[in-house]
Scaffold this motif. Structure first.
Motif, PDB file in Angstrom:
ATOM      1  N   UNK A  72      79.836   9.069   0.962  1.00  0.00           N
ATOM      2  CA  UNK A  72      80.563   7.989   1.631  1.00  0.00           C
ATOM      3  C   UNK A  72      80.754   6.789   0.719  1.00  0.00           C
ATOM      4  N   UNK A  73      79.699   6.393   0.023  1.00  0.00           N
ATOM      5  CA  UNK A  73      79.778   5.173  -0.777  1.00  0.00           C
ATOM      6  C   UNK A  73      80.508   5.374  -2.095  1.00  0.00           C
ATOM      7  N   UNK A  74      80.553   6.603  -2.583  1.00  0.00           N
ATOM      8  CA  UNK A  74      81.279   6.858  -3.834  1.00  0.00           C
ATOM      9  C   UNK A  74      82.740   6.448  -3.684  1.00  0.00           C
ATOM     10  N   UNK A  75      83.353   6.847  -2.603  1.00  0.00           N
ATOM     11  CA  UNK A  75      84.745   6.499  -2.336  1.00  0.00           C
ATOM     12  C   UNK A  75      84.922   4.989  -2.218  1.00  0.00           C
ATOM     13  N   UNK A  76      83.990   4.346  -1.510  1.00  0.00           N
ATOM     14  CA  UNK A  76      84.084   2.895  -1.336  1.00  0.00           C
ATOM     15  C   UNK A  76      83.873   2.155  -2.658  1.00  0.00           C
ATOM     16  N   UNK A  77      82.964   2.648  -3.480  1.00  0.00           N
ATOM     17  CA  UNK A  77      82.736   2.031  -4.797  1.00  0.00           C
ATOM     18  C   UNK A  77      83.964   2.199  -5.694  1.00  0.00           C
ATOM     19  N   UNK A 120      84.499  -8.236   0.355  1.00  0.00           N
ATOM     20  CA  UNK A 120      83.493  -8.350   1.424  1.00  0.00           C
ATOM     21  C   UNK A 120      83.666  -7.257   2.474  1.00  0.00           C
ATOM     22  N   UNK A 121      84.907  -6.910   2.785  1.00  0.00           N
ATOM     23  CA  UNK A 121      85.163  -5.852   3.769  1.00  0.00           C
ATOM     24  C   UNK A 121      84.617  -4.518   3.259  1.00  0.00           C
ATOM     25  N   UNK A 122      84.890  -4.202   1.993  1.00  0.00           N
ATOM     26  CA  UNK A 122      84.406  -2.940   1.422  1.00  0.00           C
ATOM     27  C   UNK A 122      82.881  -2.943   1.305  1.00  0.00           C
ATOM     28  N   UNK A 123      82.327  -4.070   0.896  1.00  0.00           N
ATOM     29  CA  UNK A 123      80.877  -4.190   0.783  1.00  0.00           C
ATOM     30  C   UNK A 123      80.218  -4.003   2.153  1.00  0.00           C
ATOM     31  N   UNK A 124      80.807  -4.565   3.191  1.00  0.00           N
ATOM     32  CA  UNK A 124      80.258  -4.415   4.543  1.00  0.00           C
ATOM     33  C   UNK A 124      80.301  -2.953   4.987  1.00  0.00           C
ATOM     34  N   UNK A 125      81.344  -2.217   4.613  1.00  0.00           N
ATOM     35  CA  UNK A 125      81.411  -0.796   4.951  1.00  0.00           C
ATOM     36  C   UNK A 125      80.272  -0.020   4.301  1.00  0.00           C
ATOM     37  N   UNK A 126      79.935  -0.375   3.058  1.00  0.00           N
ATOM     38  CA  UNK A 126      78.805   0.267   2.376  1.00  0.00           C
ATOM     39  C   UNK A 126      77.504  -0.068   3.101  1.00  0.00           C
ATOM     40  N   UNK A 127      77.331  -1.324   3.455  1.00  0.00           N
ATOM     41  CA  UNK A 127      76.114  -1.740   4.158  1.00  0.00           C
ATOM     42  C   UNK A 127      76.009  -1.071   5.529  1.00  0.00           C
ATOM     43  N   UNK A 128      77.130  -0.938   6.227  1.00  0.00           N
ATOM     44  CA  UNK A 128      77.135  -0.282   7.534  1.00  0.00           C
ATOM     45  C   UNK A 128      76.749   1.195   7.407  1.00  0.00           C
ATOM     46  N   UNK A 129      77.283   1.875   6.395  1.00  0.00           N
ATOM     47  CA  UNK A 129      76.961   3.287   6.183  1.00  0.00           C
ATOM     48  C   UNK A 129      75.470   3.446   5.870  1.00  0.00           C
ATOM     49  N   UNK A 130      74.940   2.560   5.059  1.00  0.00           N
ATOM     50  CA  UNK A 130      73.522   2.604   4.717  1.00  0.00           C
ATOM     51  C   UNK A 130      72.660   2.357   5.950  1.00  0.00           C
ATOM     52  N   UNK A 131      73.049   1.383   6.763  1.00  0.00           N
ATOM     53  CA  UNK A 131      72.312   1.060   7.985  1.00  0.00           C
ATOM     54  C   UNK A 131      72.292   2.267   8.930  1.00  0.00           C
ATOM     55  N   UNK A 132      73.419   2.942   9.059  1.00  0.00           N
ATOM     56  CA  UNK A 132      73.497   4.113   9.938  1.00  0.00           C
ATOM     57  C   UNK A 132      72.570   5.228   9.455  1.00  0.00           C
TER      58      UNK A 132
END
Length: 148
Positions: free
Chosen positions: A62-67, A93-105
């Motif tokens: 998930x995060x590879x694509x976002x990075x 910030x939007x992309x960073x939040x998506x990474x943080x949300x995926x990690x939280x999940x």
């Protein structure tokens, strides 16, 4: 003196309440390098370790694509004016939040496998670090002793 003492405790309560409201989430960092430490600290079972490894792999995908999206943003977005930099920062910030949300999940999914003792340890560590724990209902451990 009594008025001052009451006002002090009232103020202290407000400060503590605001700290709780603004506390950062207490994350496990499944995507990080300290998974061995997590296994040791929480005494994860073999099944929990397998779940953690699967979650870590899913998170990496998930995060590879976002990075990659972040890198593309930095490479392609105009950055010659203050306005352009502000737009870039907001998109970042939007992309960073998506990474943080995926990690939280992922953290939450692993936490749902924790038994009461493991979750209590997690809660204790969060409170020591002044972090806001992720709320879950721990798995009940069956009593296998003397249940005939």
């Amino acid at each position: 003196m009594i008025k001052f003492k009451g006002a002090f405790y009232f103020f202290l309560g407000l400060v503590l309440l605001s700290m709780e409201l603004h506390a950062q989430d207490c994350t496990l960092d499944i995507g990080g390098d300290n998974t061995d430490m997590m296994v040791e600290v929480f005494q994860l079972s073999g099944e929990q370790v397998k779940t953690m490894e699967n979650l870590k792999s899913d998170l990496e995908i998930q995060t590879k694509s976002l990075k990659e999206d972040i890198q593309k943003l930095f490479n392609d977005h105009p950055q010659s004016s203050t306005e352009e930099l502000q737009v870039l920062a907001e998109k970042y910030r939007v992309l960073e939040q998506k990474i943080m949300d995926a990690s939280w999940e992922c953290d939450k999914k692993l936490l749902t496998t924790f038994n009461e003792k493991q979750y209590r340890r997690y809660m204790d560590l969060c409170h020591e670090a002044f972090r806001k724990p992720i709320k879950i209902i721990p798995v009940k451990v069956k009593d296998t002793v003397g249940s005939n």
